[in-house]
Design a protein around this motif. Structure first.
Motif, short mmCIF file in Angstrom:
data_model
loop_
_atom_site.label_atom_id
_atom_site.label_comp_id
_atom_site.label_asym_id
_atom_site.label_seq_id
_atom_site.Cartn_x
_atom_site.Cartn_y
_atom_site.Cartn_z
N ALA A 109 0.84 -1.20 0.00
CA ALA A 109 0.00 0.00 0.00
C ALA A 109 0.87 1.24 0.00
O ALA A 109 2.00 1.23 0.50
N VAL A 110 0.34 2.31 -0.58
CA VAL A 110 1.01 3.61 -0.52
C VAL A 110 0.79 4.17 0.87
O VAL A 110 -0.35 4.38 1.30
N ALA A 111 1.87 4.34 1.61
CA ALA A 111 1.79 4.81 3.00
C ALA A 111 2.60 6.09 3.13
O ALA A 111 3.83 6.05 3.07
N GLY A 112 1.93 7.22 3.29
CA GLY A 112 2.63 8.49 3.23
C GLY A 112 3.08 8.71 1.79
O GLY A 112 2.27 8.70 0.87
N ARG A 113 4.37 8.84 1.59
CA ARG A 113 4.91 8.95 0.24
C ARG A 113 5.82 7.78 -0.10
O ARG A 113 6.60 7.83 -1.05
N LEU A 114 5.70 6.71 0.69
CA LEU A 114 6.54 5.55 0.47
C LEU A 114 5.70 4.32 0.16
O LEU A 114 4.57 4.18 0.64
N VAL A 115 6.28 3.42 -0.62
CA VAL A 115 5.66 2.12 -0.90
C VAL A 115 6.72 1.06 -0.61
O VAL A 115 7.83 1.13 -1.15
N GLU A 116 6.39 0.12 0.25
CA GLU A 116 7.31 -0.97 0.57
C GLU A 116 7.05 -2.17 -0.34
O GLU A 116 5.91 -2.50 -0.64
N TRP A 117 8.11 -2.82 -0.78
CA TRP A 117 8.02 -4.07 -1.54
C TRP A 117 7.13 -3.93 -2.79
O TRP A 117 6.36 -4.82 -3.13
N LEU A 118 7.26 -2.82 -3.49
CA LEU A 118 6.42 -2.58 -4.65
C LEU A 118 6.64 -3.62 -5.74
O LEU A 118 5.68 -4.14 -6.34
N ASP A 119 7.89 -3.95 -6.03
CA ASP A 119 8.17 -4.89 -7.11
C ASP A 119 7.72 -6.32 -6.79
O ASP A 119 7.50 -7.12 -7.70
N ALA A 120 7.61 -6.65 -5.49
CA ALA A 120 7.23 -8.00 -5.11
C ALA A 120 5.73 -8.18 -4.96
O ALA A 120 5.24 -9.30 -4.85
N ALA A 121 4.98 -7.08 -4.95
CA ALA A 121 3.55 -7.14 -4.65
C ALA A 121 2.73 -7.57 -5.87
O ALA A 121 3.06 -7.22 -7.01
N ASP A 122 1.67 -8.32 -5.61
CA ASP A 122 0.70 -8.67 -6.64
C ASP A 122 -0.36 -7.59 -6.78
O ASP A 122 -0.91 -7.40 -7.85
N VAL A 123 -0.65 -6.91 -5.68
CA VAL A 123 -1.68 -5.87 -5.65
C VAL A 123 -1.13 -4.66 -4.90
O VAL A 123 -0.51 -4.80 -3.85
N VAL A 124 -1.35 -3.48 -5.46
CA VAL A 124 -0.96 -2.23 -4.80
C VAL A 124 -2.23 -1.45 -4.49
O VAL A 124 -3.02 -1.15 -5.39
N ARG A 125 -2.42 -1.13 -3.21
CA ARG A 125 -3.58 -0.33 -2.80
C ARG A 125 -3.15 1.13 -2.69
O ARG A 125 -2.28 1.46 -1.89
N GLY A 126 -3.76 1.97 -3.48
CA GLY A 126 -3.37 3.36 -3.54
C GLY A 126 -2.72 3.68 -4.88
O GLY A 126 -2.48 2.79 -5.70
N ASP A 127 -2.43 4.93 -5.09
CA ASP A 127 -1.87 5.40 -6.35
C ASP A 127 -0.35 5.42 -6.29
O ASP A 127 0.24 6.27 -5.63
#
Length: 288
Positions: A109-127
Motif C-alpha cells: 500500500a502507498v503509505a505516506g509517500r513511500l511504498v514498501e516491496w512494490l516490485d514483489a507485490a501482486d496488488v498495490v492499494r493506492g496510487d
C-alpha cells in the motif's frame, strides 16, 4: 482498566513466536540479509495458512474472528523477529483482496509517500503512479517514493507501532543478555553502573510503549493510537541505539543483529506518514 493478557492471548503470542522461530529463525534472517532474493513466497503462504493475515477477519468470511488486541500481539512478535514483507498492508487487505488472507497474494500500500516491496507485490492499494526506487537503509525493506502522499488509517499506524514494540523488546533482551555474558576487567559488563543504566532505560521505554500500544488496541481511539506510535517509535529507535552502546564496537559489525533492528526501526518510522502525522493529530486534539 485491566490490560493483562488472557490465557488465549498469551497462547496466541506464544504460538506466533514459535511459528516464526520455526519458519523464520535467525539463520533465515541472516541468509536473507546476506543474499537478498525478494520476498519468500513459501513463508508468506505459511503465514497465511497459520491465520496471521486473517486474524481480524470474521469467521463467516473465512477468518479467525479475533480483534485488534490479538492482531497487535501477532505483529509485536513479527517485529521482534524482523519478519520482512508488507505485513500490515496484506493483513488489512484480508477479506477485500482475494487471496490476501491465505497468503497467496502479496499486497502493498502507498503509505505516506513511500511504498514498501512494490516490485514483489501482486496488488498495490493506492496510487503508485510515478513511483521512484529508493536506496533503503534496511536491506530487507525495499522502498519506492511516490509523488503524492496518502493518508494512513489508524489500524495501519497501530500495527506499525506493534512492530516497533517488538523490536524494542528484542533490543532489551539482547542488551541484557550481552551485559550478563560479556566480560571486561574480569567481570561482566553488566556489573558497571553505566551499562545498568542503559539496560534500565531500554526496559522503561519498552514497557511504557507496551502499555500505550496495548491500551490503544483496546480503545481504538485515534489519539491513543497516535500516542502509542510516538512512544513505540522512540522505544525502537532509541532502544536499538542504546543496545549498540551496550554491545560496544561489536554492535556495529555486520555479524551482529543490532544494526538490523535499528535500520528496520528507522524504516518503519517513515511508514504511514511518519511520526509527524501522529504528532499533528495529537496537537490538533489538544488545541481543540
Amino acid at each position: 482498566m485491566r490490560f493483562q493478557l488472557t490465557e488465549d492471548q498469551r497462547e496466541l503470542k506464544t504460538g506466533v513466536r514459535r511459528l516464526l522461530e520455526r519458519r523464520f529463525p535467525r539463520e533465515a534472517l541472516r541468509a536473507a540479509v546476506d543474499a537478498p532474493g525478494g520476498l519468500d513466497r513459501e513463508l508468506w503462504r505459511a503465514l497465511g495458512a497459520a491465520g496471521f493475515f486473517a486474524l481480524a477477519l470474521p469467521e463467516t468470511a473465512g477468518g479467525v474472528g479475533l480483534g485488534r488486541p490479538e492482531a497487535v500481539l501477532a505483529f509485536e512478535e513479527a517485529g521482534r523477529a524482523l519478519l520482512p514483507g508488507p505485513l500490515v498492508a496484506t493483513h488489512l487487505a484480508a477479506g477485500a483482496v482475494p487471496g490476501a488472507a491465505e497468503g497467496e497474494v502479496v499486497v502493498t500500500a502507498v503509505a505516506g509517500r513511500l511504498v514498501e516491496w512494490l516490485d514483489a507485490a501482486d496488488v498495490v492499494r493506492g496510487d503508485a503512479t510515478g513511483a521512484v526506487p529508493l536506496r533503503s537503509v534496511d536491506p530487507l525493506t525495499p522502498l519506492h517514493r511516490v509523488p503524492r502522499a496518502a493518508a494512513a488509517g489508524p489500524l495501519a499506524v497501530l500495527l506499525t507501532a506493534a512492530e516497533q514494540l517488538g523490536s524494542a523488546v528484542r533490543m532489551n533482551e539482547l542488551a541484557v543478555q550481552h551485559a550478563r555474558t560479556r566480560e571486561q576487567f574480569g567481570r561482566p559488563i553488566g556489573a558497571f553502573q553505566a551499562v545498568q543504566h542503559l539496560c534500565a532505560d531500554l526496559l522503561v521505554r519498552a514497557e511504557t510503549a507496551r502499555a500505550a500500544v496495548y491500551a490503544a488496541a483496546v480503545t481504538g481511539d485515534p489519539g491513543d493510537i497516535a500516542a502509542a506510535r510516538l512512544l513505540a517509535d522512540e522505544a525502537a529507535v532509541r532502544g536499538a541505539r542504546d543496545c549498540l552502546q551496550v554491545y560496544g564496537g561489536m554492535g556495529f559489525t555486520w555479524e551482529a543483529d543490532v544494526h538490523l533492528h535499528l535500520k528496520r526501526a528507522w524504516a518503519r518510522a517513515r511508514r504511514n506518514g511518519g511520526v509527524t502525522e501522529s504528532e499533528e493529530l495529537l496537537a490538533a486534539g489538544l488545541l481543540s
